[in-house]
Scaffold this motif. Structure first.
Motif, PDB file in Angstrom:
ATOM      1  N   ILE A  22       7.013  29.733  47.135  1.00 43.13           N
ATOM      2  CA  ILE A  22       8.391  28.335  46.835  1.00 43.13           C
ATOM      3  C   ILE A  22       8.712  28.868  45.657  1.00 43.13           C
ATOM      4  O   ILE A  22       9.751  29.118  45.481  1.00 43.13           O
ATOM      5  N   SER A  23       8.030  29.097  44.740  1.00 44.18           N
ATOM      6  CA  SER A  23       8.162  29.881  43.067  1.00 44.18           C
ATOM      7  C   SER A  23       9.650  31.357  43.498  1.00 44.18           C
ATOM      8  O   SER A  23      10.177  31.431  42.752  1.00 44.18           O
ATOM      9  N   ILE A  24       8.644  31.548  44.252  1.00 42.32           N
ATOM     10  CA  ILE A  24       9.265  33.888  44.587  1.00 42.32           C
ATOM     11  C   ILE A  24      10.953  32.976  45.775  1.00 42.32           C
ATOM     12  O   ILE A  24      11.272  33.775  44.767  1.00 42.32           O
ATOM     13  N   ILE A  25      10.369  32.298  46.391  1.00 43.27           N
ATOM     14  CA  ILE A  25      11.901  31.945  47.213  1.00 43.27           C
ATOM     15  C   ILE A  25      13.124  31.443  45.507  1.00 43.27           C
ATOM     16  O   ILE A  25      14.254  32.007  45.897  1.00 43.27           O
ATOM     17  N   VAL A  26      12.988  30.359  45.007  1.00 46.71           N
ATOM     18  CA  VAL A  26      13.452  30.044  44.364  1.00 46.71           C
ATOM     19  C   VAL A  26      14.340  30.831  42.759  1.00 46.71           C
ATOM     20  O   VAL A  26      15.035  31.298  43.104  1.00 46.71           O
ATOM     21  N   ASN A  27      12.960  31.554  42.382  1.00 45.67           N
ATOM     22  CA  ASN A  27      13.237  32.384  41.613  1.00 45.67           C
ATOM     23  C   ASN A  27      14.269  33.396  42.056  1.00 45.67           C
ATOM     24  O   ASN A  27      14.671  34.054  41.515  1.00 45.67           O
ATOM     25  N   THR A  28      13.803  33.833  43.218  1.00 44.20           N
ATOM     26  CA  THR A  28      14.250  35.067  43.892  1.00 44.20           C
ATOM     27  C   THR A  28      16.302  34.310  43.958  1.00 44.20           C
ATOM     28  O   THR A  28      16.829  35.470  43.556  1.00 44.20           O
ATOM     29  N   LEU A  29      16.492  33.913  44.214  1.00 46.00           N
ATOM     30  CA  LEU A  29      17.754  32.653  44.561  1.00 46.00           C
ATOM     31  C   LEU A  29      18.519  32.807  43.711  1.00 46.00           C
ATOM     32  O   LEU A  29      19.906  33.173  43.145  1.00 46.00           O
ATOM     33  N   LEU A  30      17.964  32.636  42.540  1.00 43.38           N
ATOM     34  CA  LEU A  30      17.964  32.502  41.030  1.00 43.38           C
ATOM     35  C   LEU A  30      18.628  33.789  40.490  1.00 43.38           C
ATOM     36  O   LEU A  30      19.642  33.871  39.403  1.00 43.38           O
ATOM     37  N   ALA A  31      18.027  34.440  40.527  1.00 46.59           N
ATOM     38  CA  ALA A  31      17.861  35.421  40.233  1.00 46.59           C
ATOM     39  C   ALA A  31      18.875  36.206  40.550  1.00 46.59           C
ATOM     40  O   ALA A  31      19.695  37.240  39.702  1.00 46.59           O
ATOM     41  N   LEU A  32      19.120  36.438  41.705  1.00 48.55           N
ATOM     42  CA  LEU A  32      20.276  36.917  42.268  1.00 48.55           C
ATOM     43  C   LEU A  32      21.428  36.930  41.890  1.00 48.55           C
ATOM     44  O   LEU A  32      22.246  37.479  41.464  1.00 48.55           O
ATOM     45  N   PHE A  33      21.581  35.336  41.947  1.00 43.46           N
ATOM     46  CA  PHE A  33      23.268  34.846  41.583  1.00 43.46           C
ATOM     47  C   PHE A  33      23.010  35.030  40.292  1.00 43.46           C
ATOM     48  O   PHE A  33      24.920  35.095  39.947  1.00 43.46           O
ATOM     49  N   LYS A  34      21.830  35.037  39.287  1.00 42.58           N
ATOM     50  CA  LYS A  34      22.775  34.937  38.098  1.00 42.58           C
ATOM     51  C   LYS A  34      22.943  36.530  37.433  1.00 42.58           C
ATOM     52  O   LYS A  34      23.443  36.919  36.845  1.00 42.58           O
ATOM     53  N   LEU A  36      24.195  39.351  39.936  1.00 40.09           N
ATOM     54  CA  LEU A  36      25.830  39.260  39.818  1.00 40.09           C
ATOM     55  C   LEU A  36      26.847  38.912  39.199  1.00 40.09           C
ATOM     56  O   LEU A  36      28.096  39.221  39.150  1.00 40.09           O
ATOM     57  N   ILE A  37      26.887  37.339  38.642  1.00 39.47           N
ATOM     58  CA  ILE A  37      27.434  36.617  37.501  1.00 39.47           C
ATOM     59  C   ILE A  37      27.073  37.580  36.674  1.00 39.47           C
ATOM     60  O   ILE A  37      28.314  37.516  35.828  1.00 39.47           O
ATOM     61  N   GLY A  38      26.758  37.636  36.093  1.00 39.04           N
ATOM     62  CA  GLY A  38      26.493  38.240  34.975  1.00 39.04           C
ATOM     63  C   GLY A  38      27.802  39.540  34.839  1.00 39.04           C
ATOM     64  O   GLY A  38      27.884  40.204  33.409  1.00 39.04           O
ATOM     65  N   PHE A  39      27.298  40.333  35.924  1.00 38.16           N
ATOM     66  CA  PHE A  39      27.692  41.731  35.862  1.00 38.16           C
ATOM     67  C   PHE A  39      29.832  41.528  36.431  1.00 38.16           C
ATOM     68  O   PHE A  39      30.422  42.044  36.346  1.00 38.16           O
ATOM     69  N   PHE A  40      29.984  40.328  36.965  1.00 39.04           N
ATOM     70  CA  PHE A  40      30.805  39.645  37.984  1.00 39.04           C
ATOM     71  C   PHE A  40      31.710  39.191  36.375  1.00 39.04           C
ATOM     72  O   PHE A  40      32.763  39.532  36.091  1.00 39.04           O
ATOM     73  N   THR A  41      31.387  38.451  35.501  1.00 39.46           N
ATOM     74  CA  THR A  41      31.982  37.862  34.436  1.00 39.46           C
ATOM     75  C   THR A  41      31.327  38.702  33.137  1.00 39.46           C
ATOM     76  O   THR A  41      32.112  38.069  32.162  1.00 39.46           O
ATOM     77  N   ASN A  42      30.862  39.679  32.859  1.00 38.71           N
ATOM     78  CA  ASN A  42      30.434  40.394  32.104  1.00 38.71           C
ATOM     79  C   ASN A  42      29.629  40.055  31.087  1.00 38.71           C
ATOM     80  O   ASN A  42      29.997  39.969  29.734  1.00 38.71           O
ATOM     81  N   SER A  43      28.967  38.959  31.177  1.00 39.26           N
ATOM     82  CA  SER A  43      28.333  38.368  30.934  1.00 39.26           C
ATOM     83  C   SER A  43      27.011  38.855  29.831  1.00 39.26           C
ATOM     84  O   SER A  43      25.885  38.552  31.383  1.00 39.26           O
ATOM     85  N   MET A  44      26.251  39.147  28.860  1.00 40.40           N
ATOM     86  CA  MET A  44      25.354  40.001  28.976  1.00 40.40           C
ATOM     87  C   MET A  44      24.201  38.725  28.502  1.00 40.40           C
ATOM     88  O   MET A  44      22.775  38.215  29.389  1.00 40.40           O
ATOM     89  N   ALA A  45      24.511  37.464  28.418  1.00 40.37           N
ATOM     90  CA  ALA A  45      23.148  35.720  28.452  1.00 40.37           C
ATOM     91  C   ALA A  45      22.771  35.258  29.971  1.00 40.37           C
ATOM     92  O   ALA A  45      21.470  36.323  29.630  1.00 40.37           O
ATOM     93  N   ILE A  46      23.762  35.319  30.704  1.00 42.65           N
ATOM     94  CA  ILE A  46      23.702  35.752  32.015  1.00 42.65           C
ATOM     95  C   ILE A  46      22.196  36.026  32.635  1.00 42.65           C
ATOM     96  O   ILE A  46      21.816  35.871  33.364  1.00 42.65           O
ATOM     97  N   LEU A  47      22.572  37.008  32.008  1.00 40.94           N
ATOM     98  CA  LEU A  47      21.688  38.520  32.382  1.00 40.94           C
ATOM     99  C   LEU A  47      21.211  38.866  32.368  1.00 40.94           C
ATOM    100  O   LEU A  47      20.330  39.336  33.044  1.00 40.94           O
TER     101      LEU A  47
END
Length: 319
Positions: A22-34, A36-47
């Motif tokens: 369960i931890s792997i699934i939840v963290n994989t989804l969160l890490a992936l979105f964070k 991707l959004i980090g690269f998309f927005t150029n935010s080093m904080a969320i990356l």
């Protein structure tokens, strides 16, 4: 075969495996979105937050593998059991976390110096940070309850790391709100630097905890020494509990100790007393799985170079 708290090896492995997946699934989804959004927005904080979450995936994988190994019962080649697999996993994960923390720190400082900071679509960063805070809180409570139920240090350490992730994502969330309303350009890199320090702190804490266990030292062992000394002193005919040594193997604790008994006591009488003492000590803490008791006559004048006794226990560090 059951542990002292009633959870057998099969049930322990099931709970450990389920919580890790369960931890792997939840963290994989969160890490992936964070990320991707980090690269998309150029935010080093969320990356940085995404990289921190990615280390959680590795942590869960390691606890999953270590859990399957450590839950095996003792055998001829491993008479103490396999629980040290969790300690090895914690050590490896701590080094990876420390490396990730340094990478984030260096990258953030470079961006701050070069003033290469233009954040686009801050709203996306705020959204994923909000989802992360909620998800991490629920995951933290779940993993902590499982870790305590099966007495797994690796899972408890993973849960406490997730508690730190709540603070990390909250810092990103608050910082992005401020950035959204003020437009302060350097805020993103400052938040990323703070996140890197949180990552490093977690890594160093896990490194030291696993090192202490390898060195046969743990803060919680002081409680064990107090139990052993107090129960020995309350036991009929027993004097001078000394040369007490406790070692921790995952969720199990093994104790060696010396006591003094009347010199004219028969072997059977001495055996009955030590059996009763062992039973009383185990009743106080079900993590204590085995106790080896060495018997000496009253007033035995051996020079004891190591071990814990009533005199030096006050010098022992503990919680």
């Amino acid at each position: 075969m059951q542990r002292g708290d009633g959870v057998d090896y099969i049930e322990r492995e099931k709970l450990s495996t389920k919580s890790s997946i369960i931890s792997i699934i939840v963290n994989t989804l969160l890490a992936l979105f964070k990320i991707l959004i980090g690269f998309f927005t150029n935010s080093m904080a969320i990356l940085a937050d995404g990289l921190d979450t990615a280390t959680d995936i590795l942590t869960s994988f390691m606890t999953l593998i270590a859990g399957k190994i450590s839950n095996k019962p003792p055998d001829v080649e491993h008479p103490y059991g396999h629980e040290r697999a969790e300690t090895i996993a914690t050590k490896v994960v701590s080094l990876i976390i420390i490396y990730a923390g340094f990478e984030v720190l260096i990258s953030s400082i470079k961006r701050l110096i070069n003033k290469d900071i233009i954040i686009d679509n801050v709203v996306y960063v705020i959204a994923i940070a909000s989802i992360s805070v909620i998800s991490k809180f629920l995951l933290y409570k779940y993993r902590l309850s499982i870790g305590k139920k099966i007495n797994s240090n690796a899972i408890i350490a993973d849960a406490l790391n997730m508690r730190n992730d709540i603070l990390t994502s909250s810092s990103v969330l608050i910082g992005m709100f401020v950035l959204y309303f003020t437009g302060i350009w350097w805020l993103d890199s400052i938040i990323a630097i703070l996140v890197s320090f949180m990552i490093l702190k977690t890594g160093f804490e896990q490194f030291m905890e696993s090192s202490n266990e390898f060195m046969e030292s743990s803060p919680e062992l002081k409680e064990i020494y107090n139990i052993v000394i107090n129960e020995a002193k309350s036991c009929n005919c027993v004097k001078n509990p000394h040369k007490i040594r406790a070692r921790k193997f995952g969720y199990k604790i093994f104790v060696d100790m010396h006591i003094e008994l009347p010199p004219d006591m028969t072997v059977k009488e001495a055996n009955d007393i030590t059996a009763k003492l062992e039973e009383k000590i185990k009743e106080k803490n079900n993590s204590i799985r085995d106790i080896v008791i060495h018997i000496e006559p009253y007033g035995n004048a051996e020079k004891e170079c190591f071990g814990i006794n009533s005199d030096n226990i006050k010098d022992l560090k503990g919680e």
